[in-house]
Motif scaffolding. Structure first.
Motif, short mmCIF file in Angstrom:
data_model
loop_
_atom_site.label_atom_id
_atom_site.label_comp_id
_atom_site.label_asym_id
_atom_site.label_seq_id
_atom_site.Cartn_x
_atom_site.Cartn_y
_atom_site.Cartn_z
N PHE A 144 0.92 -1.22 0.08
CA PHE A 144 0.08 -0.01 0.14
C PHE A 144 1.02 1.15 -0.02
O PHE A 144 2.05 1.17 0.64
N ILE A 184 1.54 5.07 0.81
CA ILE A 184 0.93 6.18 1.93
C ILE A 184 1.13 7.54 1.08
O ILE A 184 2.08 7.93 0.58
N ASP A 185 -0.10 8.12 1.38
CA ASP A 185 -0.26 9.61 0.85
C ASP A 185 0.56 10.53 1.77
O ASP A 185 0.28 10.72 2.69
N TYR A 210 -7.24 -6.90 9.90
CA TYR A 210 -6.94 -5.37 9.37
C TYR A 210 -5.51 -4.85 10.00
O TYR A 210 -4.90 -5.20 11.08
N THR A 236 -0.64 7.91 9.34
CA THR A 236 -0.46 8.48 8.23
C THR A 236 -0.07 10.04 8.48
O THR A 236 -0.81 10.51 9.58
N LYS A 282 -4.73 4.97 8.33
CA LYS A 282 -5.45 4.18 7.15
C LYS A 282 -5.79 2.79 7.88
O LYS A 282 -5.03 2.25 8.71
N LEU A 313 -6.14 -0.85 6.78
CA LEU A 313 -5.90 -1.68 5.59
C LEU A 313 -6.36 -3.26 5.65
O LEU A 313 -5.74 -3.64 6.78
N GLU A 345 -9.15 -0.26 1.38
CA GLU A 345 -8.67 0.37 2.37
C GLU A 345 -9.65 1.51 2.82
O GLU A 345 -10.24 2.09 1.91
N SER A 396 -9.62 5.48 5.04
CA SER A 396 -8.52 6.54 5.43
C SER A 396 -9.66 7.10 6.64
O SER A 396 -10.75 7.21 6.55
N SER A 416 -9.42 10.57 9.09
CA SER A 416 -8.86 11.90 9.32
C SER A 416 -9.00 12.52 10.62
O SER A 416 -10.16 12.37 11.18
N GLY A 472 -14.15 2.79 8.13
CA GLY A 472 -13.66 4.12 8.36
C GLY A 472 -14.46 4.96 8.89
O GLY A 472 -14.36 6.47 9.01
#
Lengths: 300, 359
Positions: free
Chosen positions: B236, B238-239, B256, B261, B266, B268, B276, B278, B280, B318
């Motif tokens: 995966f 990562i941003d 999972y 991040t 995340k 996954l 996946e 995310s 925040s 999420g």
């Protein structure tokens, strides 16, 4: 005898510089502090192992990277417990990536000067020193790692020379025979022929403190009748099969080398029948040297 | 005119219904919210209590110890960098022996550790990490030496799962050892411009191993541990990237992986379908717990500037299930079958699930 010994020492020096040329990074780093004194030396007996760094004492102020580079890793000390972190052995620290696989680690710092900035030139302020309590001074833990050859390098090998006029001190020397009997070698001592362990208590007084806090010298050489029997020099440390080894002209494992904080063990030292001259040469990185010579009588 | 009004009203109701359906999954669901049961201030070290098995470990700003589920009794000790605690034992520095000790307060047993370093505990295994991060000793909570590792690069992360111990290094290498100290795998990634390992996690049963590594890009690699060689199941990206130790952990069932991040975290999935999620949040990720075999994730964050903390609960997709704000700096969270125990500065807060029908 003297000529032969002189030639051997010149040859040893040449070999030393030859090995430096090929085994170590050819970079010339700059000091990370404006002014510094060496407080802890590379390879000294610290935290149950070889110190794989140096500690530099200096006025609280700015810390610069030893060379231009990029931030690779940061650990911030928040003062709060960190359940998922690995502990605060070096306090707040930062690791930089330089060219040729060289990484520099700066530990025990106060804070990063430019959080978020990733690329630093040599003249950019990287971090601030953390003053010790009740002092305007602090110390910086500086480690250099050559990730291409997987070893910790003595930072002094790549930094400008250090002003240090204090020579190492040899505090005591003992010979231990195979049955465990201990002898203090004085000129004229009579010893039985056989294999001995040589214990040398020696240190290099730090210029960072008035009382000269004990540090490890840079090298200890043992000559018997002009021939180098043992040569320890703290140039780099490598881990082989889980063991820390000091790599210089020879390899020494921590467990075998240190007998105490400042006591070094070298074995074997084989004394044969007749007269023997035992010479110990202890040097610091600035070239200050202390020499002790013992004339021994060895009997069958 | 009246008829047109009725149609308009019906259309408005229909529009609102459509809007609700569209927006509702993004909103906080409060069908079964969490309920604060009690708050206990720990204001000093306490005398040794006779501990009972159901007491819960806590880790606070200045103290650590165990507290009864009712909150009326506790045993606390002053925290320092040599403190680590898990459900049935803790580690501390013993000044008389000048060494670390693992202590089982439930059976009054002591296990001295002859190794210099700072303890870190994971799944009943204590890792004593040397001050310079170049070596560690793994010790069971019964004081049995499991493994000693020394490396030519600083250690950045350690984890324990099943029979394995995972180690990540700053030079980009990751090692897997078994309990007898045998090296079972060595991974040298070469997917990024710069290689370094920033976090590692093993699933509780030792079936999966995850590593977050590299810069430009930063990646999470998930491996299946079967046979001799780990099989990479998924990578995966990562941003963005974090250049520090990254929180990474499997849910208890290994379904999972939670990865911190730059913008939050995340979730996954380990097996297909790899969808996946995310999440925040602002502030620093402090701690988290998976509950009910990964059916719920509780995340604790803190905002040091605002001196506020949040406990947010997420579903595996999420979506935010519940959110609570607390005054002060959060330190950690512990989950039991019945409740969550949140540590904020020097307070322990018990948070229980609100039963249906409770007011």
């Amino acid at each position: 005898m003297r000529d032969r010994r002189g030639k051997i020492r010149v040859l040893s020096l040449l070999l030393f510089f030859w090995s430096l040329l090929f085994s170590l990074p050819l970079t010339a780093f700059e000091w990370p502090l404006a002014e510094q004194r060496l407080l802890m030396s590379f390879g000294q007996n610290k935290w149950g192992g070889f110190l794989k760094a140096v500690a530099l004492q200096g006025e609280s102020g700015e810390i610069y990277p030893v060379e231009e580079g990029e931030i690779l890793f940061v650990r911030r000390e928040s003062g709060l417990p960190d359940k998922h972190g690995l502990g605060a052995g070096l306090g707040t620290m930062v690791v930089m990536q330089h060219q040729r696989g060289i990484r520099s680690l700066y530990g025990n710092i106060d804070s990063l000067q430019n959080p978020g900035k990733l690329n630093f030139r040599r003249e950019d302020v990287l971090a601030l020193m953390k003053p010790e309590s009740d002092s305007t001074e602090g110390y910086l833990y500086l480690q250099i790692i050559d990730s291409e050859v997987d070893r910790y390098i003595n930072p002094l090998l790549s930094l400008p020379s250090l002003d240090d006029r204090r020579a190492p001190v040899i505090r005591s020397v003992f010979l231990v025979d195979e049955s465990g009997r201990t002898y203090s070698p004085e000129t004229g001592s009579v010893l039985n022929q056989g294999s001995y362990k040589l214990l040398i208590e020696t240190y290099d007084p730090s210029s960072a403190t008035e009382n000269g806090t004990a540090m490890a010298p840079f090298s200890i050489k043992v000559y018997l009748n002009g021939v180098e029997m043992h040569g320890l020099s703290f140039e780099s440390i490598v881990i082989k099969e889980g063991q820390s080894l000091v790599i210089g002209a020879r390899e020494y494992a921590y467990q075998n080398l240190y007998r105490g904080l400042d006591e070094y063990s070298f074995e074997p030292l084989v004394l044969r029948n007749g007269e023997a001259e035992l010479e110990l040469v202890v040097s610091d990185f600035s070239g200050n040297e202390t020499v002790e010579v013992y004339q021994l009588q060895v009997r069958r | 005119m009246r008829r047109r009004g009725k149609i308009l009203l019906r259309l408005t109701v229909l529009l609102m219904l459509v809007l609700y359906i569209a927006i509702a999954p993004e909103q906080v669901q409060r069908e079964e919210p969490l309920l604060q049961e009690w708050v206990r201030d720990i204001d000093g070290s306490s005398a040794r209590e006779e501990l009972e098995r159901e007491w819960v470990p806590f880790l606070l700003q200045d103290y650590y110890g165990y507290i009864s589920p009712g909150g009326d009794r506790f045993f606390s000790m002053e925290l320092n960098r040599f403190s680590a605690i898990e459900s049935t034992s803790f580690c501390r520095y013993d000044p008389t022996r000048e060494s670390l000790l693992i202590e089982d307060p439930f059976h009054e047993l002591l296990y001295p550790i002859n190794y210099t370093g700072i303890p870190y505990v994971k799944r009943e295994t204590y890792f004593i990490v040397s001050y310079d991060f170049s070596s560690f000793l793994a010790v069971s909570r019964e004081g049995k030496r499991l493994l000693h590792g020394s490396f030519s690069s600083p250690i950045t992360c350690l984890d324990r799962g099943g029979d394995y111990i995972g180690v990540g290094l700053l030079d980009g290498d990751a090692y897997l050892y078994d309990e007898s100290g045998l090296e079972r795998a060595h991974i040298q990634s070469s997917d990024s411009r710069i290689e370094a390992v920033y976090g590692t996690a093993l699933s509780a049963d030792g079936r999966y191993w995850a590593i977050i590594h590299g810069l430009d890009p930063q990646l999470v690699s998930v491996y299946q541990l079967r046979g001799d060689d780990p099989k990479r199941l998924r990578v995966f990206a990562i941003d963005g990237e974090l250049r520090r130790q990254v929180v990474i952990s499997f849910s208890e069932d290994g379904a999972y992986v939670l990865v911190e991040t730059p913008k939050g975290a995340k979730i996954l999935p380990v097996q297909e379908p790899f969808k996946e999620a995310s999440i925040s949040f602002s502030g620093d990720l402090v701690d988290f717990v998976f509950e009910g075999d990964g059916k719920m994730l509780h995340v604790v964050t803190r905002d040091l500037e605002r001196q506020r903390s949040h406990l947010r609960s997420y579903l595996p997709d999420g979506s935010l299930y519940n959110e609570e704000e607390f005054e002060g700096k959060a330190v950690g969270i512990t989950a039991t079958d019945a409740a969550l125990y949140l540590g904020i500065e020097n307070r322990v807060i018990k948070i229980a699930r609100k039963e249906s029908g409770d007011a």
